[in-house]
Design a protein around this motif. Structure first.
Motif, PDB file in Angstrom:
ATOM      1  N   THR A  72      55.693  28.770  17.618  1.00 36.16           N
ATOM      2  CA  THR A  72      55.115  29.488  18.787  1.00 36.16           C
ATOM      3  C   THR A  72      56.023  30.840  18.689  1.00 36.16           C
ATOM      4  OG1 THR A  72      54.986  29.807  20.970  1.00 36.16           O
ATOM      5  CG2 THR A  72      56.864  28.288  20.297  1.00 36.16           C
ATOM      6  N   ASP A  73      55.456  31.884  18.995  1.00 37.99           N
ATOM      7  CA  ASP A  73      56.277  32.957  19.246  1.00 37.99           C
ATOM      8  C   ASP A  73      56.044  33.642  20.749  1.00 37.99           C
ATOM      9  OD1 ASP A  73      53.511  33.761  19.332  1.00 37.99           O
ATOM     10  OD2 ASP A  73      53.428  35.407  17.795  1.00 37.99           O
ATOM     11  N   VAL A  74      55.784  32.773  21.526  1.00 35.77           N
ATOM     12  CA  VAL A  74      55.388  32.940  22.965  1.00 35.77           C
ATOM     13  C   VAL A  74      56.497  33.824  23.422  1.00 35.77           C
ATOM     14  CG1 VAL A  74      56.588  30.849  23.990  1.00 35.77           C
ATOM     15  CG2 VAL A  74      54.682  31.696  24.957  1.00 35.77           C
ATOM     16  N   HIS A  75      57.620  33.883  23.421  1.00 36.29           N
ATOM     17  CA  HIS A  75      58.705  34.582  23.819  1.00 36.29           C
ATOM     18  C   HIS A  75      58.741  35.877  23.332  1.00 36.29           C
ATOM     19  CE1 HIS A  75      59.864  31.021  26.426  1.00 36.29           C
ATOM     20  NE2 HIS A  75      60.030  30.138  25.258  1.00 36.29           N
ATOM     21  N   ASP A  76      58.045  36.191  22.324  1.00 29.82           N
ATOM     22  CA  ASP A  76      58.267  37.257  21.478  1.00 29.82           C
ATOM     23  C   ASP A  76      57.413  38.363  21.763  1.00 29.82           C
ATOM     24  OD1 ASP A  76      60.727  36.174  20.156  1.00 29.82           O
ATOM     25  OD2 ASP A  76      59.402  35.275  18.934  1.00 29.82           O
ATOM     26  N   VAL A  77      56.316  38.114  22.477  1.00 30.82           N
ATOM     27  CA  VAL A  77      55.105  38.953  22.929  1.00 30.82           C
ATOM     28  C   VAL A  77      54.917  38.867  24.422  1.00 30.82           C
ATOM     29  CG1 VAL A  77      54.271  38.546  20.646  1.00 30.82           C
ATOM     30  CG2 VAL A  77      53.611  37.127  22.630  1.00 30.82           C
ATOM     31  N   ASP A  78      54.267  40.207  24.702  1.00 32.02           N
ATOM     32  CA  ASP A  78      53.769  40.346  26.043  1.00 32.02           C
ATOM     33  C   ASP A  78      52.552  39.543  26.150  1.00 32.02           C
ATOM     34  OD1 ASP A  78      55.658  42.082  27.107  1.00 32.02           O
ATOM     35  OD2 ASP A  78      54.574  43.860  26.702  1.00 32.02           O
ATOM     36  N   PRO A  79      52.554  38.612  27.413  1.00 32.42           N
ATOM     37  CA  PRO A  79      51.453  37.591  27.470  1.00 32.42           C
ATOM     38  C   PRO A  79      50.089  38.582  27.727  1.00 32.42           C
ATOM     39  CG  PRO A  79      53.209  37.078  28.826  1.00 32.42           C
ATOM     40  CD  PRO A  79      53.590  38.204  28.330  1.00 32.42           C
ATOM     41  N   ASP A  80      49.043  38.143  27.361  1.00 31.52           N
ATOM     42  CA  ASP A  80      47.891  38.705  27.375  1.00 31.52           C
ATOM     43  C   ASP A  80      47.231  38.547  28.871  1.00 31.52           C
ATOM     44  OD1 ASP A  80      45.237  39.835  27.310  1.00 31.52           O
ATOM     45  OD2 ASP A  80      44.871  38.677  25.566  1.00 31.52           O
ATOM     46  N   LEU A  81      46.929  39.390  29.700  1.00 33.69           N
ATOM     47  CA  LEU A  81      46.625  39.402  30.990  1.00 33.69           C
ATOM     48  C   LEU A  81      45.006  39.751  31.154  1.00 33.69           C
ATOM     49  CD1 LEU A  81      49.335  40.990  33.032  1.00 33.69           C
ATOM     50  CD2 LEU A  81      49.474  38.724  32.390  1.00 33.69           C
ATOM     51  N   ARG A  82      44.427  39.836  30.110  1.00 34.55           N
ATOM     52  CA  ARG A  82      42.843  40.281  30.189  1.00 34.55           C
ATOM     53  C   ARG A  82      42.054  39.045  30.565  1.00 34.55           C
ATOM     54  NH1 ARG A  82      41.830  42.532  24.351  1.00 34.55           N
ATOM     55  NH2 ARG A  82      43.095  40.583  23.961  1.00 34.55           N
ATOM     56  N   VAL A  83      41.017  39.232  31.510  1.00 36.57           N
ATOM     57  CA  VAL A  83      40.050  38.349  31.976  1.00 36.57           C
ATOM     58  C   VAL A  83      38.766  38.873  32.017  1.00 36.57           C
ATOM     59  CG1 VAL A  83      41.860  37.120  33.408  1.00 36.57           C
ATOM     60  CG2 VAL A  83      40.273  38.904  34.419  1.00 36.57           C
ATOM     61  N   ARG A  84      37.593  38.007  31.948  1.00 39.61           N
ATOM     62  CA  ARG A  84      36.227  38.485  31.834  1.00 39.61           C
ATOM     63  C   ARG A  84      35.791  38.144  33.335  1.00 39.61           C
ATOM     64  NH1 ARG A  84      34.180  41.127  28.079  1.00 39.61           N
ATOM     65  NH2 ARG A  84      32.434  41.144  29.102  1.00 39.61           N
ATOM     66  N   VAL A  85      35.289  38.781  34.220  1.00 38.63           N
ATOM     67  CA  VAL A  85      34.648  38.612  35.208  1.00 38.63           C
ATOM     68  C   VAL A  85      33.307  39.352  35.543  1.00 38.63           C
ATOM     69  CG1 VAL A  85      35.232  38.949  37.979  1.00 38.63           C
ATOM     70  CG2 VAL A  85      36.917  38.394  36.471  1.00 38.63           C
ATOM     71  N   LEU A  86      32.354  38.840  36.035  1.00 36.86           N
ATOM     72  CA  LEU A  86      31.056  39.264  36.067  1.00 36.86           C
ATOM     73  C   LEU A  86      30.585  40.087  34.528  1.00 36.86           C
ATOM     74  CD1 LEU A  86      31.478  40.439  39.626  1.00 36.86           C
ATOM     75  CD2 LEU A  86      30.130  38.526  38.801  1.00 36.86           C
ATOM     76  N   GLY A  87      31.018  39.712  33.646  1.00 40.24           N
ATOM     77  CA  GLY A  87      30.649  40.210  32.282  1.00 40.24           C
ATOM     78  C   GLY A  87      31.508  41.654  32.013  1.00 40.24           C
ATOM     79  N   GLU A  88      32.469  41.771  32.811  1.00 37.27           N
ATOM     80  CA  GLU A  88      33.091  42.890  32.511  1.00 37.27           C
ATOM     81  C   GLU A  88      34.767  42.443  32.051  1.00 37.27           C
ATOM     82  OE1 GLU A  88      35.245  46.755  35.035  1.00 37.27           O
ATOM     83  OE2 GLU A  88      33.449  45.296  35.868  1.00 37.27           O
ATOM     84  N   GLU A  89      35.200  43.074  31.220  1.00 39.35           N
ATOM     85  CA  GLU A  89      36.937  42.841  30.684  1.00 39.35           C
ATOM     86  C   GLU A  89      37.713  43.625  31.755  1.00 39.35           C
ATOM     87  OE1 GLU A  89      38.740  41.927  26.842  1.00 39.35           O
ATOM     88  OE2 GLU A  89      39.273  44.056  27.317  1.00 39.35           O
ATOM     89  N   LEU A  90      38.554  42.872  32.478  1.00 43.83           N
ATOM     90  CA  LEU A  90      39.356  43.354  33.271  1.00 43.83           C
ATOM     91  C   LEU A  90      40.925  43.428  32.550  1.00 43.83           C
ATOM     92  CD1 LEU A  90      38.718  41.963  37.070  1.00 43.83           C
ATOM     93  CD2 LEU A  90      37.924  43.887  35.577  1.00 43.83           C
ATOM     94  N   ARG A  91      41.616  44.316  32.701  1.00 44.66           N
ATOM     95  CA  ARG A  91      42.982  44.303  32.021  1.00 44.66           C
ATOM     96  C   ARG A  91      43.984  43.452  32.421  1.00 44.66           C
ATOM     97  NH1 ARG A  91      43.356  46.486  27.185  1.00 44.66           N
ATOM     98  NH2 ARG A  91      45.553  47.267  27.647  1.00 44.66           N
ATOM     99  N   THR A  92      43.521  43.154  33.841  1.00 44.22           N
ATOM    100  CA  THR A  92      44.693  42.044  34.358  1.00 44.22           C
ATOM    101  C   THR A  92      43.793  41.283  35.502  1.00 44.22           C
ATOM    102  OG1 THR A  92      45.196  43.094  36.470  1.00 44.22           O
ATOM    103  CG2 THR A  92      46.243  43.903  34.654  1.00 44.22           C
ATOM    104  N   PRO A  93      44.263  39.829  36.022  1.00 46.56           N
ATOM    105  CA  PRO A  93      43.280  39.289  36.816  1.00 46.56           C
ATOM    106  C   PRO A  93      43.670  39.625  38.157  1.00 46.56           C
ATOM    107  CG  PRO A  93      45.356  37.917  36.091  1.00 46.56           C
ATOM    108  CD  PRO A  93      45.313  39.496  35.498  1.00 46.56           C
ATOM    109  N   LEU A  94      44.094  40.943  38.607  1.00 50.53           N
ATOM    110  CA  LEU A  94      44.563  41.284  39.816  1.00 50.53           C
ATOM    111  C   LEU A  94      43.545  42.277  40.438  1.00 50.53           C
ATOM    112  CD1 LEU A  94      46.954  40.488  41.754  1.00 50.53           C
ATOM    113  CD2 LEU A  94      48.058  42.670  40.851  1.00 50.53           C
ATOM    114  N   LEU A  95      42.958  42.252  41.591  1.00 50.53           N
ATOM    115  CA  LEU A  95      42.271  43.015  42.242  1.00 50.53           C
ATOM    116  C   LEU A  95      42.836  43.508  43.614  1.00 50.53           C
ATOM    117  CD1 LEU A  95      40.066  40.891  40.816  1.00 50.53           C
ATOM    118  CD2 LEU A  95      38.485  42.771  41.330  1.00 50.53           C
ATOM    119  N   LEU A  96      42.511  44.650  44.099  1.00 48.24           N
ATOM    120  CA  LEU A  96      42.880  44.866  45.504  1.00 48.24           C
ATOM    121  C   LEU A  96      41.618  44.530  46.427  1.00 48.24           C
ATOM    122  CD1 LEU A  96      44.611  48.292  44.794  1.00 48.24           C
ATOM    123  CD2 LEU A  96      45.390  46.097  44.448  1.00 48.24           C
ATOM    124  N   ALA A  97      42.143  43.713  47.435  1.00 54.68           N
ATOM    125  CA  ALA A  97      41.255  43.249  48.230  1.00 54.68           C
ATOM    126  C   ALA A  97      40.922  44.499  49.281  1.00 54.68           C
ATOM    127  CB  ALA A  97      41.838  42.205  49.302  1.00 54.68           C
TER     128      ALA A  97
END
Length: 375
Positions: A72-97
């Motif tokens: 594993t190289d899990v400690h050597d890379v930045d984790p991938d934060l991308r998610v798909r919501v409503l058919g759209e790729e979001l760069r992070t799983p965070l939204l502003l309420a």
């Protein structure tokens, strides 16, 4: 306007002094007027549900993975934060309420929040109670903010709000179902809060819902929604629709069956009904009820990236924050919003590394221990 009533000294865009959201909250609350801190920080009744939201998240324990079945190289890379919501790729799983009135915290209000969100690659959900009208907020950035709609007056008025936001560029709207009645907020009443004269409701004026002076209590009457109303609204617009303010699994299931594109599990940050079930307690049952058919978003009580980990592990597809970015806004406007988001995303990346994960979409309930609930 007396700017001393809104915000504190400028904040450099790096967390040299502000190491967590708690630091931002303390900095803003130490200088803001008592009545405004009571409005922003407080909830309904004796704030029992505000506290319960935090307790429920803290009761979710993270279970790190220390061993692997292969290299594993899990400690050597930045984790991938991308998610798909409503058919759209979001760069992070965070939204502003959606929150209001943001003008309480900074003169630029939603304009600063929209710019800070875009710079942080995070999507804002803009309240229809915004100080600046939605069209101006949407034009402040090159991205497309989502819209939030309260149930004002009638079905037709709600549709008019949706149409106005759609014409301004929004493709997605969240209909808030849990705030039709004025809340009994004791901390606000004790602090003597009234809506300051420098606060307005631009979108409501643009649509014709509000005319004349802004109400001193800050409350514009709403109607209580029925399932028939929600079905009518679903049929009345081509926008993607989410129902915001759900804690009952059976209600979420019914809305998905009538065509809603997603749900937001929320108790309005504890601001409507004191003693309501904590949002994190309700989340797993809602997720189980709708399965993977539609995205489930979550808000209420998030204060860190580790809370984001917990919510996603329990089944949320994305997570909304409210008070944390408001505290950043109050401290330093757009830069403060960026700092608040940056702190949470840094903690999220750290948490994924500590759990032994390369991407946020690998989170599931095997990485948490939590109290079961039939809510």
């Amino acid at each position: 306007m007396d700017r001393s009533l809104i915000g504190v000294s400028p904040l450099p865009h790096h967390p040299n002094v502000y190491h967590s959201i708690d630091d931002l909250e303390a900095a803003w609350s130490s200088v803001a007027p008592r009545s405004i801190t009571a409005y922003v920080n407080g909830g309904a009744g004796d704030d029992t549900t505000v506290g319960a939201n935090r307790i429920a998240l803290d009761d979710v324990s993270l279970a790190p993975r220390g061993l692997f079945d292969g290299p594993t190289d899990v400690h050597d890379v930045d984790p991938d934060l991308r998610v798909r919501v409503l058919g759209e790729e979001l760069r992070t799983p965070l939204l502003l309420a959606p929150t209001s009135p943001q003008r309480l915290l900074h003169a630029d209000a939603e304009l600063a929040v929209a710019r800070g969100a875009e710079a942080s690659e995070v999507s804002p959900i803009v309240s229809c109670d915004s100080h600046y009208d939605f069209r101006r907020i949407a034009s402040a950035t090159t991205s497309q903010p989502w819209a939030q709609v309260f149930p004002y007056r009638s079905r037709e008025v709600i549709r008019d709000l949706l149409d106005y936001c759609r014409d301004a560029g929004a493709t997605t709207a969240a209909i808030t179902i849990d705030a039709s009645h004025r809340a009994r907020r004791l901390s606000v009443n004790r602090a003597g809060y009234v809506l300051p004269p420098f606060v307005d409701y631009g979108t409501l004026r643009a649509v014709g819902i509000l005319t004349g002076e802004t109400p001193q209590i800050g409350w514009v009457p709403k109607v209580a929604l029925t399932f028939d109303d929600m079905r009518w609204l679903r049929d009345a617009t081509s926008m993607k629709l989410l129902a915001k303010g759900l804690t009952r699994a059976q209600d979420a299931r019914r809305l998905v069956d009538m065509g809603y594109d997603g749900v937001i599990v929320s108790n309005h940050g504890g601001r409507q009904l004191d003693g309501a079930v904590a949002a994190a307690t309700a989340l797993p049952a809602v997720v189980d009820a709708v399965g993977s058919e539609v995205p489930v978003l979550f808000d209420s009580g998030i204060r860190s990236g580790y809370d984001v980990l917990r919510a996603i592990a329990l089944g949320a597809d994305a997570v909304c924050i409210g008070r944390p970015y408001l505290w950043g806004l109050g401290v330093a406007g757009e830069d403060g919003v960026r700092t608040a988001i940056g702190l949470i995303l840094d903690e999220l990346r750290d948490g994924l590394r500590q759990l032994g994960l390369r991407r946020v979409t690998e989170l599931d309930r095997s990485f948490v221990h939590y109290p079961r609930s039939d809510s």
